[in-house]
Design a protein around this motif. Structure first.
Motif, mmCIF file in Angstrom:
data_model
loop_
_atom_site.group_PDB
_atom_site.id
_atom_site.type_symbol
_atom_site.label_atom_id
_atom_site.label_comp_id
_atom_site.label_asym_id
_atom_site.label_seq_id
_atom_site.Cartn_x
_atom_site.Cartn_y
_atom_site.Cartn_z
ATOM 1 N N ALA A 1 0.720 -1.273 -0.149
ATOM 2 C CA ALA A 1 0.082 -0.023 -0.015
ATOM 3 C C ALA A 1 0.785 1.285 0.071
ATOM 4 C CB ALA A 1 -0.907 0.011 1.321
ATOM 5 N N PRO A 2 0.337 2.471 -0.537
ATOM 6 C CA PRO A 2 1.325 3.530 -0.526
ATOM 7 C C PRO A 2 1.521 4.233 0.832
ATOM 8 C CG PRO A 2 -1.284 3.923 -1.098
ATOM 9 C CD PRO A 2 -0.867 2.469 -0.991
ATOM 10 N N VAL A 3 2.427 4.805 1.076
ATOM 11 C CA VAL A 3 3.082 5.210 2.323
ATOM 12 C C VAL A 3 2.062 6.437 2.829
ATOM 13 C CG1 VAL A 3 4.572 6.556 3.652
ATOM 14 C CG2 VAL A 3 5.235 5.055 1.658
ATOM 15 N N GLU A 4 1.221 6.013 4.158
ATOM 16 C CA GLU A 4 0.290 6.776 4.641
ATOM 17 C C GLU A 4 0.924 8.108 5.272
ATOM 18 O OE1 GLU A 4 -2.849 6.413 4.331
ATOM 19 O OE2 GLU A 4 -3.112 4.582 3.351
ATOM 20 N N LYS A 5 0.201 8.956 5.308
ATOM 21 C CA LYS A 5 0.603 10.184 5.957
ATOM 22 C C LYS A 5 -0.041 10.213 7.421
ATOM 23 C CE LYS A 5 0.546 13.569 2.201
ATOM 24 N NZ LYS A 5 -0.088 14.683 1.368
ATOM 25 N N LEU B 1 -3.861 2.693 15.667
ATOM 26 C CA LEU B 1 -4.140 1.093 15.156
ATOM 27 C C LEU B 1 -5.457 1.043 14.187
ATOM 28 C CD1 LEU B 1 -3.963 -0.308 18.780
ATOM 29 C CD2 LEU B 1 -2.317 -0.441 16.882
ATOM 30 N N PHE B 2 -6.270 1.998 14.310
ATOM 31 C CA PHE B 2 -7.592 2.098 13.474
ATOM 32 C C PHE B 2 -6.937 2.413 12.004
ATOM 33 C CE2 PHE B 2 -10.717 1.836 17.108
ATOM 34 C CZ PHE B 2 -11.283 0.682 16.508
ATOM 35 N N LYS B 3 -6.325 3.567 12.216
ATOM 36 C CA LYS B 3 -5.548 4.049 10.672
ATOM 37 C C LYS B 3 -4.905 2.984 10.167
ATOM 38 C CE LYS B 3 -4.293 7.232 7.945
ATOM 39 N NZ LYS B 3 -5.238 7.910 6.841
ATOM 40 N N ALA B 4 -3.918 2.342 10.991
ATOM 41 C CA ALA B 4 -3.223 1.182 10.338
ATOM 42 C C ALA B 4 -4.095 -0.097 9.777
ATOM 43 C CB ALA B 4 -2.292 0.528 11.350
ATOM 44 N N GLN B 5 -5.328 -0.153 10.599
ATOM 45 C CA GLN B 5 -6.177 -1.181 10.186
ATOM 46 C C GLN B 5 -6.772 -1.081 8.748
ATOM 47 O OE1 GLN B 5 -9.595 -1.569 12.673
ATOM 48 N NE2 GLN B 5 -10.917 -2.586 11.163
ATOM 49 N N ASN C 1 -2.492 -10.679 5.725
ATOM 50 C CA ASN C 1 -3.604 -10.897 6.439
ATOM 51 C C ASN C 1 -3.337 -10.957 7.792
ATOM 52 O OD1 ASN C 1 -6.461 -11.872 6.736
ATOM 53 N ND2 ASN C 1 -5.981 -14.055 6.689
ATOM 54 N N GLU C 2 -2.065 -11.736 8.322
ATOM 55 C CA GLU C 2 -1.780 -11.755 9.612
ATOM 56 C C GLU C 2 -1.485 -10.346 10.148
ATOM 57 O OE1 GLU C 2 -1.622 -14.185 11.935
ATOM 58 O OE2 GLU C 2 -2.346 -15.725 10.436
ATOM 59 N N GLU C 3 -1.076 -9.612 9.509
ATOM 60 C CA GLU C 3 -0.621 -8.202 9.971
ATOM 61 C C GLU C 3 -2.189 -7.328 10.183
ATOM 62 O OE1 GLU C 3 1.535 -6.400 6.967
ATOM 63 O OE2 GLU C 3 3.566 -7.246 7.696
ATOM 64 N N LEU C 4 -2.984 -7.522 9.401
ATOM 65 C CA LEU C 4 -4.433 -7.155 9.308
ATOM 66 C C LEU C 4 -5.099 -7.628 10.668
ATOM 67 C CD1 LEU C 4 -6.662 -5.291 8.503
ATOM 68 C CD2 LEU C 4 -7.432 -7.199 6.839
ATOM 69 N N GLN D 1 -13.363 7.253 15.329
ATOM 70 C CA GLN D 1 -11.850 7.544 14.995
ATOM 71 C C GLN D 1 -11.723 6.431 13.696
ATOM 72 O OE1 GLN D 1 -8.676 7.060 18.207
ATOM 73 N NE2 GLN D 1 -10.837 6.710 19.289
ATOM 74 N N SER D 2 -12.402 5.317 13.631
ATOM 75 C CA SER D 2 -12.465 4.497 12.498
ATOM 76 C C SER D 2 -13.099 5.367 11.084
ATOM 77 C CB SER D 2 -13.327 3.168 12.636
ATOM 78 O OG SER D 2 -13.310 2.558 11.443
ATOM 79 N N GLY D 3 -14.114 6.017 11.490
ATOM 80 C CA GLY D 3 -14.791 6.823 10.465
ATOM 81 C C GLY D 3 -14.048 7.830 9.864
ATOM 82 N N VAL D 4 -13.375 8.623 10.862
ATOM 83 C CA VAL D 4 -12.651 9.652 10.426
ATOM 84 C C VAL D 4 -11.490 9.107 9.797
ATOM 85 C CG1 VAL D 4 -11.381 11.676 11.327
ATOM 86 C CG2 VAL D 4 -13.428 11.324 12.368
ATOM 87 N N ALA D 5 -10.829 7.930 9.983
ATOM 88 C CA ALA D 5 -9.647 7.571 9.289
ATOM 89 C C ALA D 5 -10.183 7.005 7.890
ATOM 90 C CB ALA D 5 -9.244 6.385 10.054
ATOM 91 N N SER D 6 -11.214 6.534 7.903
ATOM 92 C CA SER D 6 -11.799 6.204 6.396
ATOM 93 C C SER D 6 -12.019 7.482 5.495
ATOM 94 C CB SER D 6 -13.191 5.407 6.475
ATOM 95 O OG SER D 6 -12.927 4.362 6.965
ATOM 96 N N ALA D 7 -12.471 8.624 6.090
ATOM 97 C CA ALA D 7 -12.825 10.021 5.700
ATOM 98 C C ALA D 7 -11.577 10.550 5.041
ATOM 99 C CB ALA D 7 -13.654 10.969 6.642
#
Length: 530
Positions: free
Chosen positions: A3-7, A236-240, A278-281, A353-359
């Motif tokens: 995946a691309p590098v996340e900010k 963690l939610f961002k990484a998820q 999959n294990e990381e996820l 937090q999960s929703g804002v990470a998706s946004a």
């Protein structure tokens, strides 16, 4: 492909931008706020009115045990004379107490009817407000989904080269669905929780400021616990969701490229890579859910401590006649209701937090640089002849140059063979003519006109592109369909396997006019492997 590098996640900026997306529905939001406020206020009055019913029952029960005909003052004076100070204070502090009379059931029925009416009206207004919030949430996500689709059509081909298709699909499907769920489950509840806290706090101060201070003493502890847990779970939610996009990309590549994976014997490597992702996820999802799940038990524990303190102190004040039993009952209900919205907000922290990470991931897609706009005043192409000229063209996919100083001419009716090893940029030249990529230097002209002064529609409508499809068997022909412009078939050509010629050229697709000669492209440019 990873995946691309996340900010780094910027919760405040993403949440504020998401809030601005709700601006077109400000009138409906205002109506929802009014309905929520009125509904919460009506529901908040319920325990206070219900406390009057408790006072009627308690006052009638005590009054039935006292001598009839005496006043409350006379009964209290007699009790004090007998040394029963506490009982005397209780009798004087109990409302609706008439010595010698039992429970007033008519007054009790009226109070219960009032409570039922308040709760029914509050439920109706809250239901309407929730309906409005759900519609606003769905409309907002609908707008984002539409904008994401339009953005995908405006993105240059270079963007899709850098992003796995599964990652892009995850942004426009999983992330948008998760955002819609977040808005529906948190937007209305957050509003209701905020109004409920203010209304309940006012009622608690009205009943007893002392008990209010005791109840509020647990709030700082709850806030500290929530902040400590939220800081860890947010990352963690961002990484998820990042790992979710990576896994989607790997699955998409494995299925669409199944034949290549099988032919080159890469099944074990692909399986191992997918299993590792999959294990990381799994690991990051488990940790995110576990850490965010600590909030609820911690909040209940702190709330129960406050409940015990309020019950003990309230009982003492009832015994001394400072407060009535109904008031203490109402206050205990308010104290439980006061911690309930705080607990709800804390429990929604993980979802928020999960929703804002998706946004944030969706906003990254919407903010991606788009294609250079077509010139507004571009004149249509008239009577095209087909003379293509590369003038000192430079191009690179990344930092390392791929093409430098390329100059060549393709005359009308002439067939030009571009010869070079894999990765030298042969297909890139066709992509540059069609403006799938923008040049780093130089220019390309069609019939003496710079292609950047033409609209992409006019340019691509006049060029036939026959993509060579691998996989044809020996001695067989593979039929492909070129397109004139995006997705519009114009004619068909046949690709045949031929023996390599001295120039290294293979079969070519005829141009609009019959070819008059076959020449080798002048090697006036340096081509490097990408």
């Amino acid at each position: 492909m990873g995946a691309p590098v996340e900010k780094p996640s910027d919760f405040r900026a993403s949440a504020a931008r998401l809030a601005r997306r709700l601006a077109p529905y400000r009138l409906l939001i205002g109506l929802s706020v009014v309905l929520t406020v009125v509904g919460v206020v009506l529901g908040t009055l319920g325990p206070r009115v219900l406390g009057r019913a408790t006072d009627l029952v308690f006052g009638g029960w005590i009054g039935s045990r006292l001598p009839a005909g005496a006043s409350v003052e006379d009964v209290a004076a007699g009790l004090r004379a007998d040394g029963q100070e506490t009982y005397a204070d209780l009798v004087e502090g109990t409302p609706h107490l008439v010595p010698g009379q039992g429970i007033d059931f008519d007054a009790l029925a009226l109070v219960i009817a009032q409570v039922v009416g308040l709760y029914l009206a509050a439920a109706l207004l809250t239901w309407i407000a929730v309906r409005l919030v759900n519609r606003i949430s769905m409309w907002t996500v609908r707008d984002l989904r539409s904008e994401s689709e339009d953005q995908l059509h405006r993105l240059p081909l270079s963007y899709f080269d850098r992003q796995p298709r599964g990652e892009i699909l995850s942004r426009v499907t999983n992330d948008l669905d998760n955002l819609q769920q977040t808005l529906q489950q948190t937007f209305g509840q957050l509003l209701s929780a905020a109004v409920t806290v203010v209304a309940i706090l006012g009622m608690m101060l009205w009943i007893s400021p002392v008990l209010t201070l005791i109840a509020l003493g647990t709030i700082p502890v709850s806030v500290v616990v929530t902040i400590l847990v939220a800081k860890r779970s947010q990352k963690l939610f961002k990484a998820q969701w990042k790992h979710t996009g990576t896994l989607n990309g790997q699955i998409e590549e494995a299925f669409t490229g199944h034949e290549l994976v099988t032919v080159f014997g890469r099944r074990e490597q692909v399986t191992a890579r997918m299993r590792a992702t999959n294990e990381e996820l799994y690991d990051v999802t488990w940790r995110a859910q576990f850490i965010s799940g600590i909030i609820m038990p911690a909040m209940f524990f702190v709330g129960n401590l406050g409940y015990v303190l309020v019950a003990v102190v309230g009982g003492l004040r009832v015994a001394t006649g400072t407060l009535s039993l109904g008031s203490v009952q109402a206050f205990i209900q308010y104290s439980r209701q006061f911690t309930q919205p705080v607990t709800q907000v804390a429990s929604m922290a993980n979802l928020l937090q999960s929703g804002v990470a998706s946004a944030e991931r969706v906003f990254e897609l919407l903010d991606a640089p788009t294609e250079t706009p077509d010139p507004v005043d571009a004149a249509p192409v008239s009577a095209p002849r087909g003379r293509i000229v590369f003038e000192d063209v430079d191009f690179s996919y990344g930092q390392e140059p791929l093409i430098e100083g390329l100059s060549l001419v393709a005359e009308p009716g002439q067939t030009v063979a571009i010869v070079g090893p894999t990765g030298a940029g042969k297909t890139t030249l066709v992509n540059l003519v069609l403006r799938f990529y923008e040049l780093a230097g130089g220019r390309i002209t069609l019939d003496g006109r710079d292609i950047t002064t033409m609209t992409r529609h006019d340019l691509r409508a006049r060029i036939g592109w026959c993509s060579r499809t691998p996989g044809s068997s020996r001695g067989r022909s593979a039929t492909t369909s070129p397109t004139a412009g995006p997705g519009r078939p114009t004619r068909r050509c046949r690709l045949r396997r031929r023996r390599p010629t001295s120039t290294g050229s293979s079969s070519t697709c005829p141009t609009a006019t019959p070819p008059s000669s076959t020449t080798r492209a002048p090697r006036s440019a340096s081509a490097r492997s990408s």
